[in-house]
Design a protein around this motif. Structure first.
Motif, PDB file in Angstrom:
ATOM      1  N   ILE A  85       2.623   7.684   6.171  1.00 47.76           N
ATOM      2  CA  ILE A  85       4.022   7.791   6.600  1.00 47.76           C
ATOM      3  C   ILE A  85       4.650   6.414   6.796  1.00 47.76           C
ATOM      4  CG2 ILE A  85       3.661  10.096   7.579  1.00 47.76           C
ATOM      5  CD1 ILE A  85       3.787   9.005  10.325  1.00 47.76           C
ATOM      6  N   ALA A  86       3.841   5.437   7.189  1.00 46.13           N
ATOM      7  CA  ALA A  86       4.396   4.087   7.331  1.00 46.13           C
ATOM      8  C   ALA A  86       4.739   3.501   5.961  1.00 46.13           C
ATOM      9  CB  ALA A  86       3.414   3.187   8.061  1.00 46.13           C
ATOM     10  N   LEU A  88       5.628   5.253   3.261  1.00 48.67           N
ATOM     11  CA  LEU A  88       6.856   5.915   2.810  1.00 48.67           C
ATOM     12  C   LEU A  88       8.075   5.272   3.466  1.00 48.67           C
ATOM     13  CD1 LEU A  88       5.771   9.672   2.940  1.00 48.67           C
ATOM     14  CD2 LEU A  88       6.350   8.350   0.908  1.00 48.67           C
ATOM     15  N   ALA A  89       7.999   5.091   4.778  1.00 44.68           N
ATOM     16  CA  ALA A  89       9.134   4.516   5.502  1.00 44.68           C
ATOM     17  C   ALA A  89       9.371   3.071   5.079  1.00 44.68           C
ATOM     18  CB  ALA A  89       8.895   4.609   7.007  1.00 44.68           C
ATOM     19  N   SER A  92      11.005   2.971   1.677  1.00 43.29           N
ATOM     20  CA  SER A  92      12.427   3.321   1.761  1.00 43.29           C
ATOM     21  C   SER A  92      13.250   2.185   2.371  1.00 43.29           C
ATOM     22  CB  SER A  92      12.582   4.600   2.584  1.00 43.29           C
ATOM     23  OG  SER A  92      13.928   4.799   2.901  1.00 43.29           O
ATOM     24  N   LEU A  93      12.797   1.694   3.529  1.00 37.08           N
ATOM     25  CA  LEU A  93      13.594   0.693   4.253  1.00 37.08           C
ATOM     26  C   LEU A  93      13.566  -0.664   3.575  1.00 37.08           C
ATOM     27  CD1 LEU A  93      12.580   1.595   7.930  1.00 37.08           C
ATOM     28  CD2 LEU A  93      14.641   2.276   6.694  1.00 37.08           C
ATOM     29  N   LEU A  96      14.239   0.761  -1.229  1.00 43.13           N
ATOM     30  CA  LEU A  96      15.367   1.614  -1.637  1.00 43.13           C
ATOM     31  C   LEU A  96      16.621   1.301  -0.832  1.00 43.13           C
ATOM     32  CD1 LEU A  96      13.421   4.987  -1.823  1.00 43.13           C
ATOM     33  CD2 LEU A  96      13.950   3.455  -3.708  1.00 43.13           C
ATOM     34  N   PRO A  98      18.431   2.653   1.821  1.00 44.67           N
ATOM     35  CA  PRO A  98      19.518   3.635   1.924  1.00 44.67           C
ATOM     36  C   PRO A  98      20.514   3.202   2.997  1.00 44.67           C
ATOM     37  CG  PRO A  98      17.596   4.397   3.109  1.00 44.67           C
ATOM     38  CD  PRO A  98      17.201   3.114   2.441  1.00 44.67           C
ATOM     39  N   ILE A 104      17.989   1.653  11.298  1.00 42.44           N
ATOM     40  CA  ILE A 104      16.730   2.390  11.456  1.00 42.44           C
ATOM     41  C   ILE A 104      15.584   1.422  11.682  1.00 42.44           C
ATOM     42  CG2 ILE A 104      15.094   3.949  10.333  1.00 42.44           C
ATOM     43  CD1 ILE A 104      17.486   5.063   8.716  1.00 42.44           C
ATOM     44  N   MET A 148       3.578   3.137  14.650  1.00 41.00           N
ATOM     45  CA  MET A 148       4.676   3.065  13.698  1.00 41.00           C
ATOM     46  C   MET A 148       5.466   1.757  13.725  1.00 41.00           C
ATOM     47  SD  MET A 148       4.618   5.203  11.405  1.00 41.00           S
ATOM     48  CE  MET A 148       2.867   5.414  11.485  1.00 41.00           C
ATOM     49  N   PRO A 149       5.819   1.224  14.902  1.00 32.00           N
ATOM     50  CA  PRO A 149       6.603  -0.026  14.849  1.00 32.00           C
ATOM     51  C   PRO A 149       5.903  -1.105  14.035  1.00 32.00           C
ATOM     52  CG  PRO A 149       6.572   0.826  17.081  1.00 32.00           C
ATOM     53  CD  PRO A 149       5.638   1.702  16.284  1.00 32.00           C
ATOM     54  N   VAL A 152       5.271   0.172  10.136  1.00 28.45           N
ATOM     55  CA  VAL A 152       6.488   0.210   9.316  1.00 28.45           C
ATOM     56  C   VAL A 152       6.961  -1.212   9.024  1.00 28.45           C
ATOM     57  CG1 VAL A 152       8.932   0.847   9.300  1.00 28.45           C
ATOM     58  CG2 VAL A 152       7.213   2.503  10.044  1.00 28.45           C
ATOM     59  N   THR A 177      12.276   9.161  -7.817  1.00 24.30           N
ATOM     60  CA  THR A 177      11.869   8.334  -6.677  1.00 24.30           C
ATOM     61  C   THR A 177      10.379   8.496  -6.379  1.00 24.30           C
ATOM     62  OG1 THR A 177      14.072   8.559  -5.771  1.00 24.30           O
ATOM     63  CG2 THR A 177      12.369   7.800  -4.275  1.00 24.30           C
ATOM     64  N   TRP A 178       9.907   9.740  -6.460  1.00 23.93           N
ATOM     65  CA  TRP A 178       8.508   9.975  -6.112  1.00 23.93           C
ATOM     66  C   TRP A 178       7.560   9.316  -7.101  1.00 23.93           C
ATOM     67  CZ3 TRP A 178       5.801  10.831  -2.087  1.00 23.93           C
ATOM     68  CH2 TRP A 178       4.463  11.189  -2.227  1.00 23.93           C
TER      69      TRP A 178
ATOM     70  N   GLY B  38      20.041   8.150  -2.001  1.00 23.72           N
ATOM     71  CA  GLY B  38      20.152   7.727  -0.600  1.00 23.72           C
ATOM     72  C   GLY B  38      19.523   8.759   0.321  1.00 23.72           C
ATOM     73  N   ALA B  41      15.808   8.728  -0.102  1.00 20.72           N
ATOM     74  CA  ALA B  41      15.251   7.557   0.577  1.00 20.72           C
ATOM     75  C   ALA B  41      15.189   7.787   2.079  1.00 20.72           C
ATOM     76  CB  ALA B  41      16.079   6.319   0.263  1.00 20.72           C
ATOM     77  N   LEU B  42      16.259   8.351   2.631  1.00 21.13           N
ATOM     78  CA  LEU B  42      16.256   8.629   4.066  1.00 21.13           C
ATOM     79  C   LEU B  42      15.178   9.658   4.407  1.00 21.13           C
ATOM     80  CD1 LEU B  42      20.030   8.646   5.039  1.00 21.13           C
ATOM     81  CD2 LEU B  42      18.275   7.018   5.721  1.00 21.13           C
ATOM     82  N   LEU B  44      12.330   9.897   3.118  1.00 17.33           N
ATOM     83  CA  LEU B  44      11.016   9.260   3.178  1.00 17.33           C
ATOM     84  C   LEU B  44      10.740   8.658   4.554  1.00 17.33           C
ATOM     85  CD1 LEU B  44      10.840   7.417  -0.272  1.00 17.33           C
ATOM     86  CD2 LEU B  44       9.986   9.668   0.342  1.00 17.33           C
ATOM     87  N   VAL B  45      11.817   8.310   5.275  1.00 20.65           N
ATOM     88  CA  VAL B  45      11.640   7.696   6.590  1.00 20.65           C
ATOM     89  C   VAL B  45      11.333   8.763   7.650  1.00 20.65           C
ATOM     90  CG1 VAL B  45      12.675   6.123   8.278  1.00 20.65           C
ATOM     91  CG2 VAL B  45      13.310   5.952   5.891  1.00 20.65           C
ATOM     92  N   PRO B  47       9.150  11.320   8.264  1.00 29.05           N
ATOM     93  CA  PRO B  47       7.868  11.528   8.957  1.00 29.05           C
ATOM     94  C   PRO B  47       7.557  10.415   9.968  1.00 29.05           C
ATOM     95  CG  PRO B  47       7.612  11.843   6.603  1.00 29.05           C
ATOM     96  CD  PRO B  47       8.997  11.328   6.809  1.00 29.05           C
ATOM     97  N   ALA B  48       7.749   9.161   9.551  1.00 22.09           N
ATOM     98  CA  ALA B  48       7.474   8.049  10.461  1.00 22.09           C
ATOM     99  C   ALA B  48       8.423   8.091  11.654  1.00 22.09           C
ATOM    100  CB  ALA B  48       7.614   6.715   9.727  1.00 22.09           C
ATOM    101  N   TYR B  52       7.454   8.433  15.583  1.00 21.70           N
ATOM    102  CA  TYR B  52       7.910   7.367  16.478  1.00 21.70           C
ATOM    103  C   TYR B  52       8.783   7.930  17.597  1.00 21.70           C
ATOM    104  CZ  TYR B  52      10.358   3.023  17.795  1.00 21.70           C
ATOM    105  OH  TYR B  52      10.896   1.968  18.473  1.00 21.70           O
TER     106      TYR B  52
END
Lengths: 274, 322
Positions: A85-86, A88-89, A92-93, A96, A98, A104, A148-149, A152, A177-178, B38, B41-42, B44-45, B47-48, B52
């Protein structure tokens, strides 16, 4: 470089002294563990008859088999999920980006310096209300969130450096994307992922506070948490306690010595980013 | 993709009209795709973010909320306003724990960073030798084992019959021997020794890595100008590793303020609260005396303290980046 012989010699001595100071506590632990149970051995004295059986006794007294299994289950519950999950996030951050990605990310960074003690009291009641106290889930779920902090931030820092052209090329070839994530970026992230994995593994194995507060049964705790219980029970039998401590810290030592290079670089980078 | 291709196969006569509408359509399709991407992408965030929010943000908010209540965790809670904070200020035990945490910074942070700097600067010249490579492994050992194990090792080393006292007796300093962790005047520094032992290796190796990046010609030039080792250290080495020093200080200061494992194992806050730290006091208040409100108020102050100490250090290192 021109360095005087005396200077080199002195530096070498200094380095050796430093290593001795690091090693001696381990040696002391080992030597003490070989003394007769129930005695108070002094210093670094080698026992007349080494009681190797202390290790066997400590192994059974601490129920090491069950502890190893428990720690392993907790690791399996925490590390892969937290990594996934980290990542993926972070993807994205960092890549990508967004709308709102800055805000976030800042929210995640907020938790970076948070000591676990600051949230342990509400976590206890949260776990109680979920009926998870005294189960391994009470350690696994909060740890994923608490990591997570850092996780990520770590993964985002990696994905920020990935060139945009790479993704554009893949998109033109029709990747969604996947596919972009799993076929292109994850294979390129193996070094970052494995370093993070090592850090998370180590922190989970050594996690003490959550284990002590949220799980009463030592056989359902992490290794470090179980060691706390072991000390409470056998604190008066010093050789046995030392043998138990050695047994409990050996698995990390073995993993460390096997994956040395990765470990050292992960620890260094971990400190740099943290 | 498919859509843009099919619109390209229209008759030649309507080209001009068609191209403007197809450009319009393409733009709209592009915008739609960007919007969809978008959202993906959002997604994907999520689960984390859920993990959190559930296990960090929610408990954080609850800590603040609990801090205004008198609650034993079982029966009804009652709103008491800032009472818990007032009692915190009036309570020498809790204030003392904060003082102890600040004092631990000296042992957990200043000592290992200073020692690390000195040793790293000294062994910098042969940082690639075999001895230095072996030391990389050895000096990391304390970082790898659980802090609990470090606490147990050192409890035994610092005991009245432990190795430390044996050594003191060996060199004729019998008068100094004592139960280091059991004496109110030495317990906190003794706990500090354990923390310093854990942190020294990491600090030294980080600083060494920082020094490895310094251009050797700088040192050559300094030597030619007749600079000694001390001048060299202050003029070249120290300014070059400012960032690494910042990292070491940040990491070790947080570990000092948040100390729990080592204290719990070696002294449990005693003797006479001389090693009590906020992390441990929160644990006692929350889970033994069941004063959830009071524990939470201390936790809020504790967080504020960590931020107040760490943020300025962060700012200082960031600025040296430029």
């Amino acid at each position: 470089m021109i360095v005087s012989a005396r200077e080199t010699w002195l530096s070498r001595v200094l380095l050796v002294v430093l290593m001795v100071v690091t090693i001696v506590p381990f040696i002391s632990l080992f030597v003490t563990a070989l003394h007769a149970p129930g005695t108070y051995p002094s210093g670094l004295e080698w026992p007349e008859t080494p009681y190797w059986s202390n290790f066997v006794d400590a192994f059974t007294a601490a129920d090491m088999g069950a502890l190893l299994w428990s720690s392993l289950l907790i690791e399996i519950g925490v590390v892969p999920v937290a990594l996934l999950i980290a990542t993926l996030a972070g993807f994205s951050l960092g890549h990508l980006r967004p709308p709102g990605h800055r805000a976030i990310f800042l929210t995640f960074v907020l938790g970076l310096t948070l000591p676990f003690q600051a949230v342990i009291v509400p976590l206890y009641y949260q776990m109680r209300d979920l009926g998870l106290l005294n189960t391994r889930w009470a350690i696994i779920l909060p740890l994923i969130g608490l990591y997570m902090p850092f996780a990520v931030m770590w993964m985002r820092a990696h994905f920020v450096t990935m060139p945009e052209e790479l993704s554009e090329a893949a998109r033109i070839d029709g990747a969604g994307t996947w596919a972009l994530f799993s076929r292109i970026h994850v294979p390129l992230s193996v070094p970052a992922l494995s370093s993070l994995g090592i850090l998370l593994f180590l922190w989970t194995w050594n996690q003490f506070l959550l284990a002590v507060v949220l799980v009463d049964d030592p056989a359902k705790r992490t290794m470090a948490g179980a060691l706390g219980a072991f000390q409470g029970q056998w604190g008066t039998d010093v050789p046995l306690l030392c043998a138990g401590s050695l047994l409990i810290l050996t698995p990390t030592l073995i993993v460390f010595l096997v994956f040395q290079r990765r470990f050292v670089s992960a620890l260094m980078q971990g400190a740099l980013k943290g | 993709m498919m859509q843009t291709r099919t619109t390209g196969t229209t008759g030649r006569r309507e080209v001009s009209e068609q191209s403007s509408t197809s450009a319009e359509a393409r733009r709209r399709a592009l915008r739609a795709r960007r919007l969809r991407r978008g959202w993906v992408a959002l997604g994907l965030v999520v689960p984390a973010a859920v993990a959190y929010a559930a296990f960090v943000l929610r408990p954080l908010v609850l800590t603040v909320q609990y801090s205004f209540y008198d609650w034993n965790g079982v029966t009804e809670s009652t709103w008491v306003g800032a009472e818990n904070y007032r009692r915190l200020v009036d309570n020498p035990e809790m204030l003392g724990s904060i003082g102890n945490a600040l004092e631990l910074i000296v042992y957990f942070s200043f000592v290992p960073v200073l020692l690390g700097l000195l040793t790293a600067a000294t062994i910098r010249k042969f940082a690639t030798s075999r001895l230095a490579l072996v030391s990389r492994t050895v000096l990391f050992l304390p970082q790898v084992i659980p802090l609990v194990a470090a606490g147990i090792m050192w409890t035994w080393l610092l005991a009245s019959d432990g190795l430390v006292n044996e050594l003191l007796r060996g060199i004729g300093l019998d008068a100094l021997t004592r139960a280091w962790l059991g004496d109110t005047s030495t317990a906190l520094p003794a706990v500090g020794v354990i923390g310093a032992w854990v942190a020294l290796g990491l600090c030294m190796l980080l600083l060494l890595a920082g020094m490895a990046k310094i251009d050797p010609s700088l040192y050559e030039a300094a030597r030619i100008d007749g600079a000694g080792a001390v001048r060299e250290f202050f003029a070249i080495t120290l300014p070059s590793v400012r960032q690494e020093i910042g990292v070491c200080v940040t990491v070790t200061v947080i570990s000092a303020l948040a100390a729990f494992d080592i204290v719990y194992i070696s002294t449990q806050g005693g003797p006479a609260n001389s090693t009590l730290v906020p992390g441990l006091e929160i644990y006692y208040l929350g889970f033994f005396s069941r004063e959830v409100g009071q524990a939470s108020a201390l936790a809020v102050v504790f967080m504020a303290l960590v931020l107040a100490v760490v943020l300025p250090i962060q700012r200082l290192t960031r600025e040296s980046d430029r």
